[in-house]
Design a protein around this motif. Sequence first.
Motif, PDB file in Angstrom:
ATOM      1  N   THR A 148       0.702  -1.186   0.177  1.00  0.00           N
ATOM      2  CA  THR A 148      -0.158   0.090  -0.017  1.00  0.00           C
ATOM      3  C   THR A 148       0.828   1.317   0.036  1.00  0.00           C
ATOM      4  O   THR A 148       2.034   1.337   0.490  1.00  0.00           O
ATOM      5  CB  THR A 148      -0.968   0.109   1.179  1.00  0.00           C
ATOM      6  OG1 THR A 148      -1.757   0.990   0.976  1.00  0.00           O
ATOM      7  CG2 THR A 148      -0.140   0.154   2.649  1.00  0.00           C
ATOM      8  N   VAL A 149       0.444   2.405  -0.803  1.00  0.00           N
ATOM      9  CA  VAL A 149       1.063   3.611  -0.504  1.00  0.00           C
ATOM     10  C   VAL A 149       0.087   4.530  -0.138  1.00  0.00           C
ATOM     11  O   VAL A 149      -0.993   4.886  -0.404  1.00  0.00           O
ATOM     12  CB  VAL A 149       1.234   4.099  -2.229  1.00  0.00           C
ATOM     13  CG1 VAL A 149       1.950   5.144  -2.050  1.00  0.00           C
ATOM     14  CG2 VAL A 149       2.161   2.903  -2.852  1.00  0.00           C
ATOM     15  N   PRO A 150       0.597   5.261   1.070  1.00  0.00           N
ATOM     16  CA  PRO A 150      -0.409   6.169   1.771  1.00  0.00           C
ATOM     17  C   PRO A 150      -0.091   7.643   1.073  1.00  0.00           C
ATOM     18  O   PRO A 150       0.981   8.081   0.990  1.00  0.00           O
ATOM     19  CB  PRO A 150      -0.017   6.013   3.074  1.00  0.00           C
ATOM     20  CG  PRO A 150       1.446   5.941   3.057  1.00  0.00           C
ATOM     21  CD  PRO A 150       1.731   4.863   1.942  1.00  0.00           C
ATOM     22  N   PHE A 151      -0.811   8.426   1.264  1.00  0.00           N
ATOM     23  CA  PHE A 151      -0.972   9.890   0.826  1.00  0.00           C
ATOM     24  C   PHE A 151      -1.782  10.508   2.051  1.00  0.00           C
ATOM     25  O   PHE A 151      -2.737  10.225   2.388  1.00  0.00           O
ATOM     26  CB  PHE A 151      -1.836  10.082  -0.539  1.00  0.00           C
ATOM     27  CG  PHE A 151      -1.204   9.443  -1.584  1.00  0.00           C
ATOM     28  CD1 PHE A 151      -0.369  10.243  -2.380  1.00  0.00           C
ATOM     29  CD2 PHE A 151      -1.402   8.014  -2.007  1.00  0.00           C
ATOM     30  CE1 PHE A 151       0.344   9.502  -3.446  1.00  0.00           C
ATOM     31  CE2 PHE A 151      -1.017   7.505  -3.038  1.00  0.00           C
ATOM     32  CZ  PHE A 151       0.018   8.232  -3.858  1.00  0.00           C
ATOM     33  N   VAL A 152      -0.983  11.225   2.415  1.00  0.00           N
ATOM     34  CA  VAL A 152      -1.483  11.895   3.787  1.00  0.00           C
ATOM     35  C   VAL A 152      -1.452  13.490   3.623  1.00  0.00           C
ATOM     36  O   VAL A 152      -0.695  14.300   3.038  1.00  0.00           O
ATOM     37  CB  VAL A 152       0.151  11.659   4.930  1.00  0.00           C
ATOM     38  CG1 VAL A 152      -0.301  12.531   6.238  1.00  0.00           C
ATOM     39  CG2 VAL A 152       0.046  10.186   5.105  1.00  0.00           C
ATOM     40  N   ALA A 153      -2.416  13.960   4.413  1.00  0.00           N
ATOM     41  CA  ALA A 153      -2.592  15.558   4.543  1.00  0.00           C
ATOM     42  C   ALA A 153      -2.118  16.001   6.189  1.00  0.00           C
ATOM     43  O   ALA A 153      -2.558  15.248   6.938  1.00  0.00           O
ATOM     44  CB  ALA A 153      -3.862  15.999   4.206  1.00  0.00           C
ATOM     45  N   SER A 154      -1.562  17.014   6.327  1.00  0.00           N
ATOM     46  CA  SER A 154      -1.023  17.224   7.513  1.00  0.00           C
ATOM     47  C   SER A 154      -1.580  18.721   8.032  1.00  0.00           C
ATOM     48  O   SER A 154      -1.799  19.450   6.935  1.00  0.00           O
ATOM     49  CB  SER A 154       0.532  17.373   7.677  1.00  0.00           C
ATOM     50  OG  SER A 154       0.825  15.998   7.383  1.00  0.00           O
ATOM     51  N   ALA A 155      -1.731  18.823   9.363  1.00  0.00           N
ATOM     52  CA  ALA A 155      -2.269  20.088   9.870  1.00  0.00           C
ATOM     53  C   ALA A 155      -0.981  20.702  10.759  1.00  0.00           C
ATOM     54  O   ALA A 155       0.138  20.083  10.871  1.00  0.00           O
ATOM     55  CB  ALA A 155      -3.290  19.858  10.819  1.00  0.00           C
ATOM     56  N   GLU A 156      -1.022  21.463  11.662  1.00  0.00           N
ATOM     57  CA  GLU A 156       0.052  22.288  12.355  1.00  0.00           C
ATOM     58  C   GLU A 156       0.654  21.045  13.511  1.00  0.00           C
ATOM     59  O   GLU A 156       1.728  21.049  13.716  1.00  0.00           O
ATOM     60  CB  GLU A 156      -0.257  23.360  13.024  1.00  0.00           C
ATOM     61  CG  GLU A 156      -1.480  23.061  14.133  1.00  0.00           C
ATOM     62  CD  GLU A 156      -3.012  23.267  13.477  1.00  0.00           C
ATOM     63  OE1 GLU A 156      -3.802  23.223  14.189  1.00  0.00           O
ATOM     64  OE2 GLU A 156      -3.055  23.471  12.103  1.00  0.00           O
ATOM     65  N   ASP A 157      -0.368  20.159  13.871  1.00  0.00           N
ATOM     66  CA  ASP A 157       0.114  19.043  14.652  1.00  0.00           C
ATOM     67  C   ASP A 157       0.801  17.892  14.099  1.00  0.00           C
ATOM     68  O   ASP A 157       0.976  16.782  14.798  1.00  0.00           O
ATOM     69  CB  ASP A 157      -1.245  18.697  15.549  1.00  0.00           C
ATOM     70  CG  ASP A 157      -1.682  19.709  16.321  1.00  0.00           C
ATOM     71  OD1 ASP A 157      -0.657  21.010  16.809  1.00  0.00           O
ATOM     72  OD2 ASP A 157      -2.638  20.129  16.735  1.00  0.00           O
ATOM     73  N   GLY A 158       0.710  17.649  12.768  1.00  0.00           N
ATOM     74  CA  GLY A 158       1.198  16.621  11.859  1.00  0.00           C
ATOM     75  C   GLY A 158       0.071  15.869  11.174  1.00  0.00           C
ATOM     76  O   GLY A 158      -0.954  16.602  10.971  1.00  0.00           O
ATOM     77  N   PRO A 159       0.375  14.725  10.551  1.00  0.00           N
ATOM     78  CA  PRO A 159      -0.649  14.049   9.972  1.00  0.00           C
ATOM     79  C   PRO A 159      -2.029  13.881  10.370  1.00  0.00           C
ATOM     80  O   PRO A 159      -2.160  13.446  11.577  1.00  0.00           O
ATOM     81  CB  PRO A 159       0.171  12.613   9.629  1.00  0.00           C
ATOM     82  CG  PRO A 159       1.395  13.070   9.958  1.00  0.00           C
ATOM     83  CD  PRO A 159       1.319  13.937  11.016  1.00  0.00           C
ATOM     84  N   VAL A 160      -2.919  14.195   9.694  1.00  0.00           N
ATOM     85  CA  VAL A 160      -4.213  14.259  10.280  1.00  0.00           C
ATOM     86  C   VAL A 160      -5.485  13.419   9.271  1.00  0.00           C
ATOM     87  O   VAL A 160      -6.519  13.051   9.785  1.00  0.00           O
ATOM     88  CB  VAL A 160      -5.185  15.731  10.698  1.00  0.00           C
ATOM     89  CG1 VAL A 160      -4.165  16.273  11.615  1.00  0.00           C
ATOM     90  CG2 VAL A 160      -5.123  16.413   9.107  1.00  0.00           C
ATOM     91  N   SER A 161      -4.778  13.166   7.963  1.00  0.00           N
ATOM     92  CA  SER A 161      -5.663  12.844   7.406  1.00  0.00           C
ATOM     93  C   SER A 161      -4.934  11.640   6.089  1.00  0.00           C
ATOM     94  O   SER A 161      -3.909  11.949   5.977  1.00  0.00           O
ATOM     95  CB  SER A 161      -6.666  13.454   6.362  1.00  0.00           C
ATOM     96  OG  SER A 161      -7.759  12.987   5.450  1.00  0.00           O
ATOM     97  N   GLN A 162      -5.634  10.723   5.456  1.00  0.00           N
ATOM     98  CA  GLN A 162      -4.848   9.765   4.727  1.00  0.00           C
ATOM     99  C   GLN A 162      -5.762   9.110   3.742  1.00  0.00           C
ATOM    100  O   GLN A 162      -7.103   8.925   4.326  1.00  0.00           O
ATOM    101  CB  GLN A 162      -3.925   8.825   5.540  1.00  0.00           C
ATOM    102  CG  GLN A 162      -4.677   7.794   5.814  1.00  0.00           C
ATOM    103  CD  GLN A 162      -3.830   6.371   6.058  1.00  0.00           C
ATOM    104  OE1 GLN A 162      -2.483   6.266   6.065  1.00  0.00           O
ATOM    105  NE2 GLN A 162      -4.360   5.235   6.149  1.00  0.00           N
ATOM    106  N   VAL A 163      -5.177   8.863   2.725  1.00  0.00           N
ATOM    107  CA  VAL A 163      -5.864   7.949   1.460  1.00  0.00           C
ATOM    108  C   VAL A 163      -4.731   7.047   1.072  1.00  0.00           C
ATOM    109  O   VAL A 163      -3.722   7.638   0.631  1.00  0.00           O
ATOM    110  CB  VAL A 163      -6.434   8.786   0.439  1.00  0.00           C
ATOM    111  CG1 VAL A 163      -7.062   7.799  -0.565  1.00  0.00           C
ATOM    112  CG2 VAL A 163      -7.555   9.602   0.981  1.00  0.00           C
TER     113      VAL A 163
END
Length: 275
Positions: A26-41
């Motif tokens: 699997t290959v993760p795609f991550v979105a981050s906020a100021e605190d670090g990673p918060v979402s992934q697909v």
Amino acid sequence: MDTVFPGLVQVIDRARALGAAWEDVTVPFVASAEDGPVSQVSVMRFAMVLDGTPTDVGCLHAVCTHPAYRRRGHCASAMRAALAFCDERYPAALLCTAQPEIYEPFGFRVVDEHKVVAGVAPRLDRRPMRPLRLADEGDRAIFQRVASRRAPISARLGITGPAAVFVVNEMDRPLFYAEDLGAIVSLEIAGEVLCLHDVVAAELPPLDELLRRLPAPVRRVELFACPDGLGMAGTAEPHVFVDGDDAVGGAGAVRLMARGPFPEGPLMLPRPFRC
């Protein structure tokens, strides 16, 4: 992931101990906020046969956003990155979800699924299948050998890998091994009804040969896959999986969705590859 899908991380850890490392496929795609990673697909490559043509397809899974960061565009950002990755590599993308409305804006559409049912005469011979347990080292070696060269269960919609997905979804479900056929079968028998989910073999045996090797006789077969590879004649009936039939996560009816070209007409994505 463990916050959104309680128990999924433990399932993945168990599968890794059985030789099916999730991170290898699997290959993760991550979105981050100021605190670090918060979402992934995450995206997996499915080796498939669609309408008789070998095709690699991108399968999206483990879509999640930490509850404290929802409705801020993080998931959409991760989704766009994942779909850009898929568009560069695959003609189509798939996912299974209990919330199809989330994915329709990204070009996904619901694919209606059908199981195939048929009445059969009860029959048994002296070569019954035996239970196959992935926790057993010897049985695990058998599975890895057979799965490494499996034939797709259907030329309309069949999958040959990755085997790690099969292990994650089926490791706690009944598996049987017909040694003389070289076939591993995911099935359940309820009364005189056989629910048949997948057959792993280098050369698919006819349905009649599988029926002869069941641990108990049946009078009805429900196949949760396309029937052509097993030579099964039957009636297609609409079927919608519900939470509990599939991998960890989601709620309610779990629908198959496709983005890009995909076969039309009665079909089914087998349970071992729904994620």
